[in-house]
Design a protein around this motif. Structure first.
Motif, PDB file in Angstrom:
ATOM      1  N   GLN A   1       0.742  -1.142  -0.068  1.00 56.45           N
ATOM      2  CA  GLN A   1       0.136   0.051  -0.056  1.00 56.45           C
ATOM      3  C   GLN A   1       0.969   1.223  -0.072  1.00 56.45           C
ATOM      4  OE1 GLN A   1      -3.035   0.212   3.243  1.00 56.45           O
ATOM      5  NE2 GLN A   1      -3.980   1.978   2.196  1.00 56.45           N
ATOM      6  N   TYR A   2       0.878   1.940  -1.137  1.00 59.95           N
ATOM      7  CA  TYR A   2       1.572   3.186  -1.382  1.00 59.95           C
ATOM      8  C   TYR A   2       1.353   4.366  -0.287  1.00 59.95           C
ATOM      9  CZ  TYR A   2       4.270   6.854  -3.574  1.00 59.95           C
ATOM     10  OH  TYR A   2       5.221   7.810  -4.006  1.00 59.95           O
ATOM     11  N   SER A   3       2.374   5.024   0.067  1.00 56.11           N
ATOM     12  CA  SER A   3       1.965   6.217   0.608  1.00 56.11           C
ATOM     13  C   SER A   3       3.242   7.113   0.461  1.00 56.11           C
ATOM     14  CB  SER A   3       1.656   6.206   2.250  1.00 56.11           C
ATOM     15  OG  SER A   3       1.840   7.466   2.938  1.00 56.11           O
ATOM     16  N   PRO A   4       2.800   8.588   0.148  1.00 60.53           N
ATOM     17  CA  PRO A   4       4.057   9.516  -0.122  1.00 60.53           C
ATOM     18  C   PRO A   4       4.932   9.709   1.219  1.00 60.53           C
ATOM     19  CG  PRO A   4       2.090  10.445  -0.634  1.00 60.53           C
ATOM     20  CD  PRO A   4       1.698   9.115  -0.456  1.00 60.53           C
ATOM     21  N   ASP A   5       4.247   9.452   2.229  1.00 59.80           N
ATOM     22  CA  ASP A   5       4.976   9.469   3.368  1.00 59.80           C
ATOM     23  C   ASP A   5       5.879   8.558   3.792  1.00 59.80           C
ATOM     24  OD1 ASP A   5       2.899  11.701   3.930  1.00 59.80           O
ATOM     25  OD2 ASP A   5       1.480  10.623   4.932  1.00 59.80           O
ATOM     26  N   VAL A   6       5.762   7.340   3.234  1.00 59.21           N
ATOM     27  CA  VAL A   6       6.589   6.312   3.227  1.00 59.21           C
ATOM     28  C   VAL A   6       7.519   6.207   2.248  1.00 59.21           C
ATOM     29  CG1 VAL A   6       6.798   3.814   3.528  1.00 59.21           C
ATOM     30  CG2 VAL A   6       4.910   4.874   4.553  1.00 59.21           C
ATOM     31  N   PHE A   7       7.299   6.314   1.055  1.00 59.57           N
ATOM     32  CA  PHE A   7       8.144   6.447  -0.191  1.00 59.57           C
ATOM     33  C   PHE A   7       8.542   7.695  -0.732  1.00 59.57           C
ATOM     34  CE2 PHE A   7       5.840   2.333   0.095  1.00 59.57           C
ATOM     35  CZ  PHE A   7       6.888   1.271  -0.212  1.00 59.57           C
ATOM     36  N   ALA A   8       9.855   8.099  -0.736  1.00 56.67           N
ATOM     37  CA  ALA A   8      10.190   9.407  -1.499  1.00 56.67           C
ATOM     38  C   ALA A   8      10.526   8.877  -2.880  1.00 56.67           C
ATOM     39  CB  ALA A   8      11.308   9.870  -0.581  1.00 56.67           C
ATOM     40  N   PRO A   9      10.406  10.287  -3.668  1.00 58.84           N
ATOM     41  CA  PRO A   9      10.515   9.958  -5.083  1.00 58.84           C
ATOM     42  C   PRO A   9      11.982   9.100  -5.607  1.00 58.84           C
ATOM     43  CG  PRO A   9       9.678  11.911  -4.753  1.00 58.84           C
ATOM     44  CD  PRO A   9      10.007  11.224  -3.443  1.00 58.84           C
ATOM     45  N   ASP A  10      12.979   9.176  -4.805  1.00 61.10           N
ATOM     46  CA  ASP A  10      14.246   8.712  -4.998  1.00 61.10           C
ATOM     47  C   ASP A  10      14.346   7.145  -4.487  1.00 61.10           C
ATOM     48  OD1 ASP A  10      14.278   8.791  -2.121  1.00 61.10           O
ATOM     49  OD2 ASP A  10      16.284  10.067  -2.245  1.00 61.10           O
ATOM     50  N   GLY A  11      13.387   6.539  -3.875  1.00 58.04           N
ATOM     51  CA  GLY A  11      13.465   5.432  -3.528  1.00 58.04           C
ATOM     52  C   GLY A  11      13.672   4.836  -2.041  1.00 58.04           C
ATOM     53  N   SER A  12      13.764   5.950  -1.281  1.00 59.34           N
ATOM     54  CA  SER A  12      14.107   6.021   0.213  1.00 59.34           C
ATOM     55  C   SER A  12      12.890   5.993   0.945  1.00 59.34           C
ATOM     56  CB  SER A  12      14.999   7.326   0.765  1.00 59.34           C
ATOM     57  OG  SER A  12      14.200   8.235   0.660  1.00 59.34           O
ATOM     58  N   VAL A  13      12.904   4.959   1.743  1.00 62.49           N
ATOM     59  CA  VAL A  13      11.782   4.392   2.562  1.00 62.49           C
ATOM     60  C   VAL A  13      11.797   4.802   3.837  1.00 62.49           C
ATOM     61  CG1 VAL A  13      10.380   2.322   3.481  1.00 62.49           C
ATOM     62  CG2 VAL A  13      11.768   2.206   1.046  1.00 62.49           C
ATOM     63  N   GLY A  14      10.828   5.685   4.291  1.00 63.29           N
ATOM     64  CA  GLY A  14      10.688   6.202   5.488  1.00 63.29           C
ATOM     65  C   GLY A  14      10.068   5.584   6.583  1.00 63.29           C
ATOM     66  N   ASP A  15       9.699   4.412   6.576  1.00 64.12           N
ATOM     67  CA  ASP A  15       9.313   3.568   7.637  1.00 64.12           C
ATOM     68  C   ASP A  15      10.134   2.166   7.779  1.00 64.12           C
ATOM     69  OD1 ASP A  15       6.816   2.618   9.332  1.00 64.12           O
ATOM     70  OD2 ASP A  15       6.985   1.060   7.781  1.00 64.12           O
ATOM     71  N   ASP A  16      10.715   2.028   9.125  1.00 66.04           N
ATOM     72  CA  ASP A  16      11.574   1.263   9.226  1.00 66.04           C
ATOM     73  C   ASP A  16      10.776  -0.250   8.942  1.00 66.04           C
ATOM     74  OD1 ASP A  16      13.599   2.807   9.879  1.00 66.04           O
ATOM     75  OD2 ASP A  16      13.059   2.694  12.142  1.00 66.04           O
ATOM     76  N   ALA A  17       9.738  -0.614   9.296  1.00 71.40           N
ATOM     77  CA  ALA A  17       8.961  -1.947   9.227  1.00 71.40           C
ATOM     78  C   ALA A  17       8.799  -2.302   7.569  1.00 71.40           C
ATOM     79  CB  ALA A  17       7.369  -2.007   9.813  1.00 71.40           C
ATOM     80  N   THR A  18       8.439  -1.171   6.906  1.00 70.86           N
ATOM     81  CA  THR A  18       8.051  -1.351   5.239  1.00 70.86           C
ATOM     82  C   THR A  18       9.788  -1.733   4.670  1.00 70.86           C
ATOM     83  OG1 THR A  18       6.398   0.037   5.470  1.00 70.86           O
ATOM     84  CG2 THR A  18       7.372  -0.059   3.171  1.00 70.86           C
ATOM     85  N   ALA A  19      10.666  -0.916   5.222  1.00 75.48           N
ATOM     86  CA  ALA A  19      11.868  -1.086   4.561  1.00 75.48           C
ATOM     87  C   ALA A  19      12.543  -2.544   4.858  1.00 75.48           C
ATOM     88  CB  ALA A  19      12.960  -0.167   5.187  1.00 75.48           C
TER      89      ALA A  19
END
Length: 190
Positions: A148-166
Motif C-alpha cells: 500500500q503506497y503512501s508518499p509519507d513512506v516512499f520518497a521519489p528517490d526510492g528511500s523508505v521512511g518507515d523502518d518496518a516497510t524497509a
C-alpha cells in the motif's frame, strides 16, 4: 568465488509519475549488493500480433535480447481493472513468442506491486502469476508483497521512511536473491 547477478526489471506502468517506478527504486536500494539491475523498457513496443512472428520489429527483438542477457526478472507493476496493465501484457506477449522461442522459459521471476488501495495489487498479481505460469517462468511464490503506497513512506528517490516497510522490502529482495540462486543452480542460463 563470489558472483553477481543481473536482474531485469519491468515497471508495469507507463506513467511518468508511476508509484511502481518509485517502488522499483526502493527495491534496488534495499537489494543485496551482488544484484545488479537493468530496466526492461516496455513503452515503445507496438501491439503484438502473430503477423510479426516471421519478422519481429527491432523493439521486440531488443526486448528478447535484453531478457536473454539477464539472470532473472522482477515485475514491479500496478493493477489495472483487477488485472495486468495492457503495456506489460503486451511486452510479455512479445517476449514469449513466436511459439517455441519463449524468453521466460525457466527464468527466475518475482512479482510485486504498489497501489494506494488497501489490497495493494493482489488481484492483478494473480493475473500476472497465471500468465507467467503459462510462460514457464520459475516464480518466487513467497513472500507475497502487496504494497500500500503512501508518499509519507516512499520518497521519489526510492528511500523508505518507515523502518518496518524497509525491512519487509529488504527481506523480500533477499528472498528473491536466494530464489534466483537456487533456480540458476538447477537451471543455469546461457
Amino acid at each position: 568465488m563470489s558472483r553477481s547477478y543481473t536482474v531485469g526489471y519491468f515497471v508495469g506502468s507507463l506513467s511518468s509519475t508511476s508509484i511502481n517506478r518509485v517502488l522499483s527504486r526502493a527495491l534496488i536500494a534495499l537489494a543485496p549488493a551482488d544484484l545488479e539491475f537493468v530496466e526492461l523498457p516496455i513503452g515503445n513496443l507496438p501491439l503484438y500480433s502473430p503477423d510479426y512472428d516471421a519478422d519481429y520489429p527491432p523493439e521486440a527483438r531488443a526486448l528478447k535480447e535484453a531478457i536473454a542477457g539477464v539472470d532473472a526478472v522482477l515485475f514491479v507493476s500496478p493493477e489495472y481493472n483487477r488485472s495486468i496493465p495492457g503495456a506489460l501484457k503486451n511486452a510479455i506477449d512479445w517476449a514469449s513468442r513466436p511459439w517455441g522461442q519463449n524468453s521466460f522459459d525457466h527464468v527466475p521471476a518475482a512479482v510485486i506491486g504498489a497501489s494506494v488501495g488497501a489490497i495493494g495489487t493482489a488481484v492483478g498479481q494473480q493475473s500476472l502469476r497465471a500468465v507467467l505460469s503459462f510462460c514457464n517462468a520459475r516464480q518466487m511464490t513467497s513472500p507475497e508483497a502487496y504494497i500500500q503506497y503512501s508518499p509519507d513512506v516512499f520518497a521519489p528517490d526510492g528511500s523508505v521512511g518507515d523502518d518496518a516497510t524497509a525491512e519487509f522490502l529488504r527481506t523480500y529482495m533477499q528472498e528473491f536473491h536466494d530464489h534466483l540462486v537456487r533456480v540458476l543452480t538447477v537451471l543455469p542460463r546461457g
